[in-house]
Design a protein around this motif. Structure first.
Motif, PDB file in Angstrom:
ATOM      1  N   THR A 292      39.064  68.112  -4.707  1.00  0.00           N
ATOM      2  CA  THR A 292      38.347  69.143  -5.460  1.00  0.00           C
ATOM      3  C   THR A 292      37.224  69.738  -4.612  1.00  0.00           C
ATOM      4  O   THR A 292      37.066  70.963  -4.540  1.00  0.00           O
ATOM      5  N   HIS A 293      36.453  68.875  -3.960  1.00  0.00           N
ATOM      6  CA  HIS A 293      35.344  69.368  -3.161  1.00  0.00           C
ATOM      7  C   HIS A 293      35.815  70.092  -1.900  1.00  0.00           C
ATOM      8  O   HIS A 293      35.176  71.047  -1.464  1.00  0.00           O
ATOM      9  N   MET A 294      36.908  69.675  -1.333  1.00  0.00           N
ATOM     10  CA  MET A 294      37.431  70.389  -0.169  1.00  0.00           C
ATOM     11  C   MET A 294      37.860  71.807  -0.540  1.00  0.00           C
ATOM     12  O   MET A 294      37.645  72.752   0.226  1.00  0.00           O
ATOM     13  N   VAL A 295      38.444  71.966  -1.713  1.00  0.00           N
ATOM     14  CA  VAL A 295      38.831  73.309  -2.167  1.00  0.00           C
ATOM     15  C   VAL A 295      37.576  74.158  -2.363  1.00  0.00           C
ATOM     16  O   VAL A 295      37.525  75.317  -1.940  1.00  0.00           O
ATOM     17  N   LYS A 296      36.542  73.573  -2.985  1.00  0.00           N
ATOM     18  CA  LYS A 296      35.302  74.322  -3.198  1.00  0.00           C
ATOM     19  C   LYS A 296      34.664  74.711  -1.872  1.00  0.00           C
ATOM     20  O   LYS A 296      34.191  75.838  -1.698  1.00  0.00           O
ATOM     21  N   TRP A 297      34.628  73.769  -0.926  1.00  0.00           N
ATOM     22  CA  TRP A 297      34.051  74.069   0.381  1.00  0.00           C
ATOM     23  C   TRP A 297      34.869  75.141   1.098  1.00  0.00           C
ATOM     24  O   TRP A 297      34.320  75.998   1.768  1.00  0.00           O
ATOM     25  N   GLY A 298      36.162  75.081   0.980  1.00  0.00           N
ATOM     26  CA  GLY A 298      37.024  76.089   1.594  1.00  0.00           C
ATOM     27  C   GLY A 298      36.781  77.468   1.010  1.00  0.00           C
ATOM     28  O   GLY A 298      36.753  78.472   1.731  1.00  0.00           O
ATOM     29  N   GLN A 299      36.585  77.536  -0.299  1.00  0.00           N
ATOM     30  CA  GLN A 299      36.307  78.824  -0.938  1.00  0.00           C
ATOM     31  C   GLN A 299      34.966  79.382  -0.465  1.00  0.00           C
ATOM     32  O   GLN A 299      34.830  80.583  -0.229  1.00  0.00           O
ATOM     33  N   LYS A 300      33.987  78.490  -0.297  1.00  0.00           N
ATOM     34  CA  LYS A 300      32.680  78.956   0.203  1.00  0.00           C
ATOM     35  C   LYS A 300      32.799  79.428   1.650  1.00  0.00           C
ATOM     36  O   LYS A 300      32.164  80.410   2.035  1.00  0.00           O
ATOM     37  N   LEU A 301      33.599  78.743   2.450  1.00  0.00           N
ATOM     38  CA  LEU A 301      33.781  79.166   3.833  1.00  0.00           C
ATOM     39  C   LEU A 301      34.496  80.512   3.909  1.00  0.00           C
ATOM     40  O   LEU A 301      34.201  81.325   4.795  1.00  0.00           O
ATOM     41  N   GLU A 302      35.421  80.767   3.015  1.00  0.00           N
ATOM     42  CA  GLU A 302      36.092  82.067   2.997  1.00  0.00           C
ATOM     43  C   GLU A 302      35.112  83.182   2.663  1.00  0.00           C
ATOM     44  O   GLU A 302      35.229  84.292   3.169  1.00  0.00           O
ATOM     45  N   GLN A 303      34.132  82.890   1.802  1.00  0.00           N
ATOM     46  CA  GLN A 303      33.157  83.906   1.408  1.00  0.00           C
ATOM     47  C   GLN A 303      32.019  84.018   2.415  1.00  0.00           C
ATOM     48  O   GLN A 303      31.294  85.000   2.428  1.00  0.00           O
ATOM     49  N   PHE A 304      31.841  83.020   3.273  1.00  0.00           N
ATOM     50  CA  PHE A 304      30.742  83.001   4.237  1.00  0.00           C
ATOM     51  C   PHE A 304      30.896  84.165   5.222  1.00  0.00           C
ATOM     52  O   PHE A 304      31.927  84.347   5.842  1.00  0.00           O
ATOM     53  N   GLY A 305      29.848  84.930   5.332  1.00  0.00           N
ATOM     54  CA  GLY A 305      29.857  86.020   6.300  1.00  0.00           C
ATOM     55  C   GLY A 305      30.579  87.266   5.841  1.00  0.00           C
ATOM     56  O   GLY A 305      30.800  88.169   6.641  1.00  0.00           O
ATOM     57  N   THR A 306      30.949  87.386   4.602  1.00  0.00           N
ATOM     58  CA  THR A 306      31.622  88.596   4.140  1.00  0.00           C
ATOM     59  C   THR A 306      30.642  89.527   3.427  1.00  0.00           C
ATOM     60  O   THR A 306      31.052  90.441   2.746  1.00  0.00           O
ATOM     61  N   GLY A 307      29.367  89.271   3.609  1.00  0.00           N
ATOM     62  CA  GLY A 307      28.353  90.095   2.949  1.00  0.00           C
ATOM     63  C   GLY A 307      28.120  91.406   3.670  1.00  0.00           C
ATOM     64  O   GLY A 307      28.941  91.896   4.459  1.00  0.00           O
ATOM     65  N   LYS A 308      26.956  91.990   3.451  1.00  0.00           N
ATOM     66  CA  LYS A 308      26.623  93.302   3.997  1.00  0.00           C
ATOM     67  C   LYS A 308      26.511  93.298   5.507  1.00  0.00           C
ATOM     68  O   LYS A 308      26.719  94.307   6.157  1.00  0.00           O
ATOM     69  N   GLU A 309      26.162  92.146   6.108  1.00  0.00           N
ATOM     70  CA  GLU A 309      25.971  92.126   7.562  1.00  0.00           C
ATOM     71  C   GLU A 309      27.271  92.403   8.306  1.00  0.00           C
ATOM     72  O   GLU A 309      27.247  92.811   9.455  1.00  0.00           O
ATOM     73  N   LEU A 310      28.404  92.215   7.701  1.00  0.00           N
ATOM     74  CA  LEU A 310      29.668  92.502   8.364  1.00  0.00           C
ATOM     75  C   LEU A 310      30.157  93.926   8.095  1.00  0.00           C
ATOM     76  O   LEU A 310      31.074  94.384   8.749  1.00  0.00           O
ATOM     77  N   GLN A 311      29.562  94.595   7.148  1.00  0.00           N
ATOM     78  CA  GLN A 311      29.938  95.966   6.840  1.00  0.00           C
ATOM     79  C   GLN A 311      29.296  96.891   7.878  1.00  0.00           C
ATOM     80  O   GLN A 311      28.156  96.700   8.276  1.00  0.00           O
ATOM     81  N   PRO A 312      30.016  97.886   8.349  1.00  0.00           N
ATOM     82  CA  PRO A 312      29.401  98.804   9.335  1.00  0.00           C
ATOM     83  C   PRO A 312      28.274  99.596   8.694  1.00  0.00           C
ATOM     84  O   PRO A 312      28.369 100.027   7.544  1.00  0.00           O
ATOM     85  N   SER A 313      27.204  99.737   9.435  1.00  0.00           N
ATOM     86  CA  SER A 313      26.082 100.504   8.898  1.00  0.00           C
ATOM     87  C   SER A 313      26.391 102.004   9.041  1.00  0.00           C
ATOM     88  O   SER A 313      27.105 102.412   9.951  1.00  0.00           O
ATOM     89  N   PRO A 314      25.851 102.813   8.165  1.00  0.00           N
ATOM     90  CA  PRO A 314      26.145 104.249   8.233  1.00  0.00           C
ATOM     91  C   PRO A 314      25.576 104.899   9.488  1.00  0.00           C
ATOM     92  O   PRO A 314      26.088 105.910   9.958  1.00  0.00           O
TER      93      PRO A 314
END
Length: 78
Positions: free
Chosen positions: A50-72
């Motif tokens: 259960t915890h490995m799945v949760k950690w994996g989901q967090k790792l998939e979301q890690f770094g997908t925020g605004k810093e990876l989006q190209p700035s205008p």
């Protein structure tokens, strides 16, 4: 009526069954009970999975925020 040999054989068979039952009882008391350890192992693996799945989901979301989006204001690469 049955002959005496039949009763003797029946008694011998009963004695043999009693000896086998006693041996089986002794083996059950001597052998470790794997079921108690199995239950603990099963609970641990369930928790870990259960915890490995949760950690994996967090790792998939890690770094997908605004810093990876190209700035205008950033120049476009062609």
């Amino acid at each position: 009526m049955y002959s005496i040999d039949t009763y003797v054989m029946a008694r011998m068979r009963q004695d043999e069954l009693l000896r086998q039952a006693e041996r089986a009882r002794l083996l059950r008391t001597v052998r470790p009970q794997p079921r108690s350890n199995w239950r603990l192992h099963q609970q641990y693996t369930t928790w870990l999975g259960t915890h490995m799945v949760k950690w994996g989901q967090k790792l998939e979301q890690f770094g997908t925020g605004k810093e990876l989006q190209p700035s205008p204001s950033a120049p476009r690469q062609r």
